[in-house]
Each structure stands twice: as structure tokens, then as C-alpha cells.
Motif scaffolding. Structure first.
Motif, mmCIF file in Angstrom:
data_model
loop_
_atom_site.group_PDB
_atom_site.id
_atom_site.type_symbol
_atom_site.label_atom_id
_atom_site.label_comp_id
_atom_site.label_asym_id
_atom_site.label_seq_id
_atom_site.Cartn_x
_atom_site.Cartn_y
_atom_site.Cartn_z
ATOM 1 N N ASP A 257 0.894 -1.164 0.000
ATOM 2 C CA ASP A 257 0.000 0.000 0.000
ATOM 3 C C ASP A 257 0.939 1.222 0.000
ATOM 4 O O ASP A 257 1.560 1.543 1.024
ATOM 5 N N ILE A 258 1.050 1.870 -1.143
ATOM 6 C CA ILE A 258 2.093 2.911 -1.297
ATOM 7 C C ILE A 258 1.850 4.089 -0.357
ATOM 8 O O ILE A 258 2.795 4.620 0.248
ATOM 9 N N ASP A 259 0.582 4.475 -0.186
ATOM 10 C CA ASP A 259 0.319 5.615 0.718
ATOM 11 C C ASP A 259 0.715 5.270 2.149
ATOM 12 O O ASP A 259 1.288 6.102 2.866
ATOM 13 N N ALA A 260 0.419 4.037 2.553
ATOM 14 C CA ALA A 260 0.804 3.620 3.917
ATOM 15 C C ALA A 260 2.333 3.593 4.044
ATOM 16 O O ALA A 260 2.894 3.982 5.081
ATOM 17 N N ALA A 261 3.004 3.158 2.979
ATOM 18 C CA ALA A 261 4.471 3.104 3.011
ATOM 19 C C ALA A 261 5.060 4.516 3.092
ATOM 20 O O ALA A 261 6.045 4.749 3.801
ATOM 21 N N VAL A 262 4.439 5.456 2.394
ATOM 22 C CA VAL A 262 4.920 6.851 2.461
ATOM 23 C C VAL A 262 4.744 7.368 3.902
ATOM 24 O O VAL A 262 5.654 7.969 4.474
ATOM 25 N N GLU A 263 3.584 7.106 4.499
ATOM 26 C CA GLU A 263 3.357 7.538 5.893
ATOM 27 C C GLU A 263 4.391 6.911 6.817
ATOM 28 O O GLU A 263 4.955 7.567 7.696
ATOM 29 N N GLY A 264 4.620 5.607 6.631
ATOM 30 C CA GLY A 264 5.590 4.887 7.473
ATOM 31 C C GLY A 264 6.993 5.465 7.310
ATOM 32 O O GLY A 264 7.732 5.632 8.287
ATOM 33 N N ALA A 265 7.348 5.815 6.063
ATOM 34 C CA ALA A 265 8.680 6.381 5.813
ATOM 35 C C ALA A 265 8.803 7.745 6.481
ATOM 36 O O ALA A 265 9.856 8.090 7.038
ATOM 37 N N MET A 266 7.734 8.538 6.458
ATOM 38 C CA MET A 266 7.762 9.847 7.137
ATOM 39 C C MET A 266 8.003 9.647 8.638
ATOM 40 O O MET A 266 8.831 10.338 9.236
#
Ligand code: SIN
Length: 475
Positions: A257-266
Motif C-alpha cells: 500500500d504505497i500511501d501507507a508506506a509513504v506515511e511509514g517512511a515519514m
């Protein structure tokens, strides 16, 4: 407790503490000499048996009072953290909650220092074990979590029945002194837990490793210093906990889930302006989704407000000092010179102080210095990989093994990758793994031992085996 103002008014000490957002000196605290610390260690050792003779419940009740006082003083403690360490106030409050959680957890866990009975190898003998406090301990804590790293070491030591002498980081002694003040108010005897700020840390490390009263040292800091302490501690065959450097991979597979991965990376990358040992250090993204992921991450990173931690809107505070800022910039410059592209940031911030612009770099390769060194700043380097085995090979290609993260929705891959990553802590579809209930620690050159959880208590206990013989036969 003494107010922040009172701590700051202690202006005659040799250790100057500055605000990393302005460089201004905000306090001067007493710096202890090696001789003074030596006699403090002796007092801690003399006081330890009485503390150990209390029941676990008696110690737990005192620790519980300490926990309550920390929570009651959330705002002043957070203000102290922000003033000397720079992290934004909202984040500093999160650290107070996190730090207090170790006290609450170990207050209870101390009651469960169970021994065991082992089925015997002979009819007239019994085999059993008990756990006993290791004795007098020493701790050396870092500046990036000036309260939580203190309580993560001190709470299990006290719960186990040990005494502990703690040297805080030179940059952040005020938080540790405030925590000590609350410990005394809670009823922890002053010789059982003592904070000793210093101006010159090296001789104190040597003292902690060579003083025969110290039976255990817990250190959080660089791998380089950890190696030195380990050599010195060999002299006394001392028990060691070492929480050292990391080089965390953050892997995003094409089924994530790319949006979740972006949040996790932040969360993982920008916590405390990138200044944690478990921050994502290398973001590895599968080729087919790299562009989408990078664009989404860049949009979020470019919008991060940077400024002094006392400003409510700020998400990224200053780095701890000018040397930290120079080091981060050097890594970025090297990467750019070697072909990386800055999607946003890439320079020190316009503000006065030690700020660095939140940065995203693409076209990063594994041979660049930024991929091999702990960045400790708000810089997200993105590199790509082809398939699962390529990702695992890249992720494990480091002497460090603290934390790793990956995002996928394939349950088979969850298990395969989790098992293949050579790290002490793994976040699966999660960007932050730290909690008082879980064992925090690394493998390879990231350290020894675990903090938090039931395993964190064992670090302060000795296991004793007793064989009870001569039981005879029933008459
Ligand atoms: C550290 O950076 O050493 C600690 C980070 C954490 O507890 O999450």
C-alpha cells in the motif's frame, strides 16, 4: 520538582548547556570529577543491599510514584527536552510518555523475576534457579532521547534491586537531572540512583569499566565508543548492554500500500529530525513503483515546517549542533557529486541555528557514503531494487543490524523477508517499532542485549543455579 527556570539559574557549573535552535547557553550545571564519581560509586554500592532487600512490591510502589510524578510533570519535562535537545514540544511530550512507560512497565515486571524448578536428574536431588540483582550498575545515555534512554536503563535496574550511577550526554544533562529530582521525590534513595554530568566523558567511561564495584554497564551511543568500552570492560568481565549505531533499510515492495508506506517512511525517517538509531537510513523501493513513491514522499517532505521546537507548528527542529549539521551536509554533497538528485532540500536551512532542510535524494546507490553511514539528519535517500532477493541482499549488506522495515501485502513475503533480514527489530508495514513492552536492541555491530520488555529486566539480574542434595528417601 525544581522548575526549568531554577535548573537554568544554576549558572556556576562547569558544564554549559545550549539551546540547539539558537546556540545560546541556557544553563551551566555542576560537572563531576572522576574522583567524585568514584566515591559516588562506592556510596551506590554500599546502599545497594538495603534496596535489594526490599520486596519487589515495595520497590514497585516507589517506582509507581516516580511514574506518576513524571506524568504529572509532563509539560515542564517536555520544555526541558525541547530547550536542550531541540525536538518540537509535541514530540518532547511524546518522549515523556514513552520514558514514563518504562518506569510503569518495570515497576510491574520486577515482581515477575521468577526462578524455576527443573526436573531433577537424580531422585534425592532437586534442581532450581533464582534470579538476583546484579549489584551496582553504570549507564551512559545519549542526547537524542534525554529522558526515555535514562528511564529505559534506570527503571529495570531499580526494579531488579540494583543501584545505578548514570552519566548523561554532555549536551542534555538537564532532562536527566530533572528525572533524578523526581526519583528522589518519589522515595528512591539518592545513593541508589545518581546522575553525574561531566565535561569530559572518556575518563568516566574508563572508570565505569575499571571500578571493581560496577558489575554492569549499559551504554547507548556510537559503535566506535561501544567497541572501546567493550575492550575496557574486559578487564573486569563486566556484563554489558550496548545499543549502538544502525543503518536501517526501509523496503517498499511493489505490492505494498504505497500511501501507507509513504506515511511509514515519514514516521521512521523524520522522527526527531532523523536523529534516532532506528531511523530509516536507506529507502529501498522496487523499480516499478519508485517514481510514484518518490513523488508522494517528496510532496510530504517539502511541506514539513522547520523551526525552533517551541513553535507549535514546527515538525522538524534543529540538529543537535554545528558538527551534526556539517556531517549531514557533507553526506548530501558527496551523494550529489556522485550522481544523486535532490528532489527537495539538499542544503542547510536559511534559519539561524543548526537546522537542515528536509531532503529527499533519488538515484542513490549502495556505494555512496550516505548509504554506508548513519545519517542522523532529515535526509531520505532512495535507491531502487529489482526483486525480493535483490532487496534482501542490499538490506543486509552492512555491518549493522539494529532495525529494518518493509512494506508488502503478500503474507508469504512477510515471513520470508522478516526471517531473512539480519536485524534485531523488524517493522512489517510499520515505520516505528519502539515500545516498552518489546525488546529493543540489535545484532552484528549494532550491539548486545535488549532493553524494554521482560528481557530488559534480565539484563540487571544474575541467574543462580542451586542443586539441593541429600534429600534421602521417605522413612
Ligand atoms: C535511539 O535512537 O537510540 C532510541 C530510539 C527509540 O527508542 O525508539
Amino acid at each position: 520538582m525544581r522548575s526549568l527556570l531554577e535548573l537554568i539559574q544554576e549558572t556556576d557549573g562547569a558544564l554549559a548547556v545550549d539551546d540547539p535552535a539558537t546556540g545560546e547557553i541556557i544553563a551551566r550545571v555542576k560537572a563531576y570529577s572522576v574522583d567524585e564519581i568514584s566515591s559516588i560509586i562506592q556510596k551506590a554500592d554500599a546502599a545497594q543491599p538495603e534496596w535489594a532487600s526490599k520486596t519487589a512490591k515495595e520497590r514497585a510502589n516507589i517506582l509507581r510514584k516516580w511514574f506518576n510524578l513524571i506524568i504529572d510533570n509532563m509539560s515542564p519535562l517536555a520544555a526541558i527536552i525541547t530547550a536542550e535537545c531541540g525536538k518540537p514540544l509535541w514530540e518532547a511530550k511524546g518522549e515523556v510518555t514513552y520514558g514514563a512507560a518504562f518506569v510503569e512497565w518495570f515497576a510491574e515486571e520486577g515482581k515477575r523475576a521468577y526462578g524455576e524448578t527443573i526436573p531433577s536428574f537424580a531422585a534425592n536431588k532437586r534442581v532450581l534457579t533464582i534470579k538476583q540483582p546484579i549489584g551496582t550498575c553504570a549507564a551512559i545515555t545519549p542526547w537524542n532521547f534525554p529522558i526515555a534512554m535514562v528511564t529505559r536503563k534506570v527503571a529495570p535496574a531499580l526494579a531488579a534491586g540494583c543501584s545505578i550511577v548514570l552519566k548523561p550526554a554532555e549536551a542534555t544533562p538537564l532532562s536527566a537531572l530533572a528525572i533524578e529530582q523526581l526519583a528522589i521525590e518519589a522515595g528512591i534513595p539518592k545513593d541508589i540512583f545518581k546522575v553525574v554530568p561531566v565535561t569530559n566523558p572518556a575518563p568516566v567511561g574508563t572508570l565505569f569499566c575499571s571500578d571493581p564495584h560496577i558489575r554492569k554497564l549499559s551504554f547507548t551511543g556510537s559503535t566506535q565508543t561501544g567497541k572501546l568500552l567493550m575492550q575496557q570492560a574486559a578487564q573486569n568481565i563486566m556484563k554489558l548492554s550496548l545499543e549502538l549505531g544502525g543503518n536501517a533499510p526501509f523496503i517498499v515492495f511493489d505490492d505494498a500500500d504505497i500511501d501507507a508506506a509513504v506515511e511509514g517512511a515519514m514516521d521512521s525517517k523524520f522522527r526527531n529530525a532523523g536523529q534516532t538509531c532506528v531511523c530509516a537510513n536507506r529507502i529501498l523501493v522496487q523499480e516499478s513503483i519508485a517514481q510514484e513513491f518518490s513523488a508522494k514522499l517528496t510532496a510530504k517532505v517539502a511541506a514539513l515546517p522547520v523551526g525552533p521546537g517551541c513553535d507549535d507548528a514546527v515538525k522538524i527542529g534543529p540538529l543537535i549542533g554545528p558538527a551534526a549539521q556539517r556531517k549531514v551536509h557533507q553526506l548530501v554533497e558527496d551523494a550529489l557529486a556522485a550522481g544523486a538528485i535532490a528532489q527537495t532540500g539538499g542544503t542547510a536551512h536559511d534559519n539561524e541555528g543548526n537546522f537542515y532542510q528536509p531532503t529527499v535524494l533519488t538515484n542513490v546507490t549502495s556505494d555512496m557514503a550516505i548509504s554506508c553511514n548513519e545519517i542522523f539528519g532529515p535526509v531520505a535517500p532512495i535507491m531502487t531494487f529489482v526483486d525480493e532477493s535483490d532487496a534482501i541482499q542490499l538490506a543486509n549488506d552492512t555491518p549493522y543490524g539494529l532495525a529494518a522495515y518493509f512494506y508488502t501485502r503478500d503474507i508469504g513475503r512477510v515471513w520470508r523477508v522478516m526471517e531473512a533480514l539480519e536485524y534485531g527489530m523488524i517493522g512489517v508495514n510499520e515505520g516505528i517499532v519502539s515500545s516498552e513492552v518489546a525488546p529493543f536492541g540489535g545484532i552484528k555491530q549494532s550491539g548486545l542485549g535488549r532493553e524494554g520488555s521482560k528481557h530488559g529486566l534480565d539484563e540487571y539480574l544474575e541467574l543462580k543455579y542451586a542443586l539441593i542434595g541429600g534429600l534421602g528417601k521417605p522413612s
